[in-house]
Design a protein around this motif. Sequence first.
Motif, mmCIF file in Angstrom:
data_model
loop_
_atom_site.group_PDB
_atom_site.id
_atom_site.type_symbol
_atom_site.label_atom_id
_atom_site.label_comp_id
_atom_site.label_asym_id
_atom_site.label_seq_id
_atom_site.Cartn_x
_atom_site.Cartn_y
_atom_site.Cartn_z
ATOM 1 N N GLY A 264 -3.830 -0.960 5.697
ATOM 2 C CA GLY A 264 -1.818 -1.620 6.524
ATOM 3 C C GLY A 264 -0.702 -0.895 4.939
ATOM 4 N N GLN A 265 -1.490 -0.505 3.907
ATOM 5 C CA GLN A 265 -0.646 -0.186 2.847
ATOM 6 C C GLN A 265 0.243 1.320 3.090
ATOM 7 O OE1 GLN A 265 0.865 -1.585 -0.387
ATOM 8 N NE2 GLN A 265 -0.212 -3.363 1.097
ATOM 9 N N GLU B 132 -0.219 2.487 6.766
ATOM 10 C CA GLU B 132 0.709 2.020 7.872
ATOM 11 C C GLU B 132 1.893 1.681 7.226
ATOM 12 O OE1 GLU B 132 -1.711 -0.292 10.252
ATOM 13 O OE2 GLU B 132 -3.195 1.434 10.944
ATOM 14 N N ALA B 133 2.180 1.091 6.826
ATOM 15 C CA ALA B 133 3.537 0.271 6.539
ATOM 16 C C ALA B 133 3.767 1.338 5.903
ATOM 17 C CB ALA B 133 3.398 -0.691 5.342
ATOM 18 N N ALA B 134 3.856 2.510 5.078
ATOM 19 C CA ALA B 134 4.200 2.859 4.625
ATOM 20 C C ALA B 134 5.156 4.332 5.020
ATOM 21 C CB ALA B 134 4.069 4.255 3.425
ATOM 22 N N ARG B 135 3.888 4.183 5.787
ATOM 23 C CA ARG B 135 4.189 5.375 6.847
ATOM 24 C C ARG B 135 5.312 5.023 8.039
ATOM 25 N NH1 ARG B 135 -1.031 7.416 10.068
ATOM 26 N NH2 ARG B 135 -2.167 5.921 9.731
ATOM 27 N N SER B 136 4.967 3.724 8.635
ATOM 28 C CA SER B 136 5.955 3.308 8.711
ATOM 29 C C SER B 136 7.342 3.056 9.029
ATOM 30 C CB SER B 136 5.753 2.007 9.826
ATOM 31 O OG SER B 136 5.806 1.415 9.062
ATOM 32 N N ILE B 137 7.612 3.050 7.904
ATOM 33 C CA ILE B 137 9.252 3.358 7.297
ATOM 34 C C ILE B 137 9.996 5.228 6.403
ATOM 35 C CG2 ILE B 137 9.193 1.448 6.206
ATOM 36 C CD1 ILE B 137 8.709 2.607 3.388
ATOM 37 N N GLY B 138 8.696 5.725 7.692
ATOM 38 C CA GLY B 138 9.106 7.321 7.476
ATOM 39 C C GLY B 138 9.197 8.429 6.304
ATOM 40 N N LEU B 139 8.464 7.457 5.383
ATOM 41 C CA LEU B 139 7.827 8.116 4.017
ATOM 42 C C LEU B 139 6.083 9.039 4.811
ATOM 43 C CD1 LEU B 139 6.852 5.564 1.734
ATOM 44 C CD2 LEU B 139 8.635 6.656 2.067
ATOM 45 N N LEU C 57 3.398 7.300 -3.787
ATOM 46 C CA LEU C 57 4.595 6.293 -3.827
ATOM 47 C C LEU C 57 3.834 4.266 -3.561
ATOM 48 C CD1 LEU C 57 7.625 7.475 -2.123
ATOM 49 C CD2 LEU C 57 6.985 7.556 -4.649
ATOM 50 N N ILE C 58 2.293 5.449 -3.200
ATOM 51 C CA ILE C 58 2.034 3.967 -2.296
ATOM 52 C C ILE C 58 0.906 4.197 -2.670
ATOM 53 C CG2 ILE C 58 1.346 2.606 -0.667
ATOM 54 C CD1 ILE C 58 4.738 2.792 -0.749
ATOM 55 N N PRO D 213 -1.186 5.659 -6.557
ATOM 56 C CA PRO D 213 -0.338 4.146 -7.641
ATOM 57 C C PRO D 213 -1.682 3.082 -7.350
ATOM 58 C CG PRO D 213 1.545 5.134 -6.960
ATOM 59 C CD PRO D 213 0.293 5.509 -5.652
ATOM 60 N N GLN D 214 -1.628 2.540 -5.991
ATOM 61 C CA GLN D 214 -2.446 1.047 -6.041
ATOM 62 C C GLN D 214 -4.210 1.707 -6.475
ATOM 63 O OE1 GLN D 214 -1.894 -1.446 -3.362
ATOM 64 N NE2 GLN D 214 0.293 -0.366 -2.712
ATOM 65 N N ARG E 214 -3.290 -9.781 -4.839
ATOM 66 C CA ARG E 214 -3.064 -9.562 -3.683
ATOM 67 C C ARG E 214 -3.062 -10.453 -3.013
ATOM 68 N NH1 ARG E 214 -2.978 -4.807 -2.128
ATOM 69 N NH2 ARG E 214 -4.448 -3.271 -2.996
#
Lengths: 216, 251
Positions: free
Chosen positions: A114-115, A117-124, A132-133, A136-137, A216
């Motif tokens: 999901g991390q 997916e969320a990153a892709r869906s804001i356009g990264l 960035l996502i 680092p994790q 988390r």
Amino acid sequence: MDAIFASLPQYWDGFLRTLFLAAVSGIIALVIGTLLAAMRVSPVAALRGFSMFFVEVARNTPLTIIFFFAAIVLPRLGIKFDQFEVAAIIALSGYTSAFVAEAVRSGVNSVPVGQAEAARSIGLTFTQVLGLIILPQALRTVVPPMINIIIALVKNSSVAGAFFVLELFGYGKQLANEYGDKVLWVLVGVAFFYLLITVPLGILAHFVERKVAIAR
Amino acid sequence: MTTQVSGNPLVSLNGVNKHYGQLHVLKDINLQVQKGEVVVVIGPSGSGKSTLCRAINRLETIDNGDIAIDGKKLPEEGKDLAHLRADVGMVFQSFNLFAHKTILENVTLGPMKVKRVDKAKAEKDAMALLERVGVGQQAPKLPAQLSGGQQQRVAIARALAMKPKVMLFDEPTSALDPEMINEVLDVMIQLAKEGMTMIVVTHEMGFARKAADRVVFMADGQIVEDTDPESFFTNPQSNRAKDFLSKLLTH
């Protein structure tokens, strides 16, 4: 015991050279290994294939053979070095990068999908998502296995001693010849100086692990 | 159908099919969503509604058919796809806030990295959005320190920060404790009132009644009904929909 004290300058020099070999190879391996892991999870099939091939070959080949290849075969192919240290660094970093790649890959897989997916869906873009996502994790969960890999690297660097590189183990061989009747103590000394690098690494691992844990 | 014929649809799906192995999850889906419309997608689990929602910003690939946002066909992977996704806000069931970043950073990341907004401006806008969804106080915290309802409101703010043309909600309240559902729904209803184009996959019939312009009912990968909420809830046409609604009402 006095064999050790009498040879402290050699030990110290060997210690510094081992530290240098391990540090340089370690940094190169971390960079290459992370790149290999990034290739492994990339959407480009050719990159995934290359990364998988490299990792499988490098980590399944005995280190001595990789050293042999770097120190003796590469120069015959026209890639010559002034010092055997360079060959040692190539062999150690190549070998270790395969293990780093696998550790980073498992770290990447430990980050919930999901991390990404969320990153892709804001356009990264792919590189941004990774840089960035995900990484680092991932790197946080990768700290303990990574320290294991570095500890193994420090010890593996002793193979360089068999390939004309005068480091801790190389000095150990010399000293063992010199003090033929005190080989045991000479080797205890060698082991002690290796521990001087590896034990603090273990303590560092423990510390870093607690420092960077994320809730988390 | 109640959709206006005027203008191009903002979201348009034509003949979309998708298989998971043998399973045909999306069967010849046709759906047009006009600007400003709020479309609620409901249906039993496994009906393909989440897959439909995720296909719209290509988190799921499709086998054939085409999907267009504001007249532009969804690109394959790459920079173009990233650009298009920036225009499509997505809110997930499991929030998916970036676990290693603060609430504020979660919201500023997209504008700063995708739209190259400078930090001061991004933070100012982010704070305004966080205030708007009622979590301004939480800005310096990490996601794990917030309740589910708060996290989901941050997720909405994060999506809004990109000033999307359309917002997709994939079961946004399904992972929440009952007492937190309303705080998220209130934000969504407010958003609908302000004219945001929304596609909402949900089990919240109350939201569908209150805020939806259209209800799309899916079953077995097909769109079975596509009508206004009033007609759907009072006068469902298909047996599948009647069956689905009767099960809801008995509880």
